[in-house]
Write an enzyme that holds these catalytic residues in place. Structure first.
Site, PDB file in Angstrom:
ATOM      1  N   HIS A 224       0.847  -1.189   0.000  1.00  0.00           N
ATOM      2  CA  HIS A 224       0.000   0.000   0.000  1.00  0.00           C
ATOM      3  C   HIS A 224       0.889   1.248   0.000  1.00  0.00           C
ATOM      4  O   HIS A 224       2.119   1.146   0.152  1.00  0.00           O
ATOM      5  CB  HIS A 224      -0.932   0.016   1.218  1.00  0.00           C
TER       6      HIS A 224
HETATM    7  P1  TYD Z   1      -1.527  -2.524   7.659  1.00  0.00           P
HETATM    8  O1  TYD Z   1      -0.909  -1.175   7.856  1.00  0.00           O
HETATM    9  O2  TYD Z   1      -2.304  -2.750   6.409  1.00  0.00           O
HETATM   10  O3  TYD Z   1      -0.401  -3.667   7.769  1.00  0.00           O
HETATM   11  P2  TYD Z   1       0.954  -3.916   6.971  1.00  0.00           P
HETATM   12  O4  TYD Z   1       1.274  -2.742   6.125  1.00  0.00           O
HETATM   13  O5  TYD Z   1       1.960  -4.129   8.048  1.00  0.00           O
HETATM   14  O6  TYD Z   1       0.778  -5.166   6.176  1.00  0.00           O
HETATM   15  O7  TYD Z   1      -2.417  -2.852   8.939  1.00  0.00           O
HETATM   16  C1  TYD Z   1      -2.970  -4.123   9.148  1.00  0.00           C
HETATM   17  C2  TYD Z   1      -4.208  -3.960  10.003  1.00  0.00           C
HETATM   18  O8  TYD Z   1      -3.865  -3.402  11.285  1.00  0.00           O
HETATM   19  C3  TYD Z   1      -5.262  -3.049   9.382  1.00  0.00           C
HETATM   20  O9  TYD Z   1      -6.526  -3.641   9.527  1.00  0.00           O
HETATM   21  C4  TYD Z   1      -5.225  -1.805  10.212  1.00  0.00           C
HETATM   22  C5  TYD Z   1      -4.637  -2.245  11.537  1.00  0.00           C
HETATM   23  N1  TYD Z   1      -3.777  -1.194  12.120  1.00  0.00           N
HETATM   24  C6  TYD Z   1      -4.265  -0.429  13.183  1.00  0.00           C
HETATM   25  O10 TYD Z   1      -5.408  -0.600  13.634  1.00  0.00           O
HETATM   26  N2  TYD Z   1      -3.450   0.537  13.719  1.00  0.00           N
HETATM   27  C7  TYD Z   1      -2.204   0.779  13.246  1.00  0.00           C
HETATM   28  O11 TYD Z   1      -1.482   1.674  13.756  1.00  0.00           O
HETATM   29  C8  TYD Z   1      -1.722  -0.023  12.139  1.00  0.00           C
HETATM   30  C9  TYD Z   1      -0.348   0.196  11.572  1.00  0.00           C
HETATM   31  C10 TYD Z   1      -2.550  -0.991  11.615  1.00  0.00           C
END
Ligand code: TYD
Length: 143
Positions: A60
């Site tokens: 993303h």
């Molecule tokens: P995401 O940022 O998409 O994960 P990555 O980039 O590490 O693969 O986040 C995964 C899930 O965690 C998403 O549903 C949102 C949640 N999340 C939070 O609730 N708070 C946060 O600070 C972060 C980073 C993620």
């Protein structure tokens, strides 16, 4: 602080920041202060851990969020993409961080066993700040 507009940020705007290390035989300390060692004020800290072998994270971009990413333990690679060029950084030291301006697509891959990915972030969590589809990201970069 030089602000880079998220639509125009390029992979060359990302940079490795060498963090200070207070060295001692009984162990080292690295301290990070708002807007001193890194070019933004920290609003949130989170960390990824227990990443299964072969798994990838990220996939993303962020519209406004700036980050400093540190391998607090172990190692992993970060592939960044500005819709024209890709660059890969390997993080493998707790005194070395990758500064990511807003508007770059990223994938985190090749996590070593026990890796901890520490992220210092300029904003609180907001799903509205994410671009989760690559074609949407391409359009965002063409604005
Ligand atoms: P995401 O940022 O998409 O994960 P990555 O980039 O590490 O693969 O986040 C995964 C899930 O965690 C998403 O549903 C949102 C949640 N999340 C939070 O609730 N708070 C946060 O600070 C972060 C980073 C993620």
């Amino acid at each position: 602080m030089k602000t880079i507009s998220p639509e125009n940020s390029r992979v060359y705007d990302a940079s490795i920041i060498q963090l200070p290390r207070i060295f001692a035989q009984k162990g080292n300390i690295t301290a990070i202060n708002n807007e001193k060692e890194i070019p933004f004020a920290i609003k949130r800290i989170y960390y990824l851990y227990d990443v299964p072998g072969g798994e990838s994270r990220g996939g993303h971009a962020h519209k406004e969020l700036m980050q400093l990413i540190v391998a607090a333990s172990g190692s992993f690679d970060i592939v960044i993409d500005d819709s024209k060029i890709k660059r890969t950084f390997t993080l493998a030291r707790p005194d070395c961080g990758l500064f990511l301006p807003a508007g770059l697509w990223r994938e985190l891959v090749n996590f070593s066993s026990g890796a901890i990915c520490l992220v210092l972030a300029s904003l609180e969590y907001s799903e509205g700040d994410y671009i989760r589809f690559y074609d949407e990201f391409s359009k965002f970069k063409k604005q």
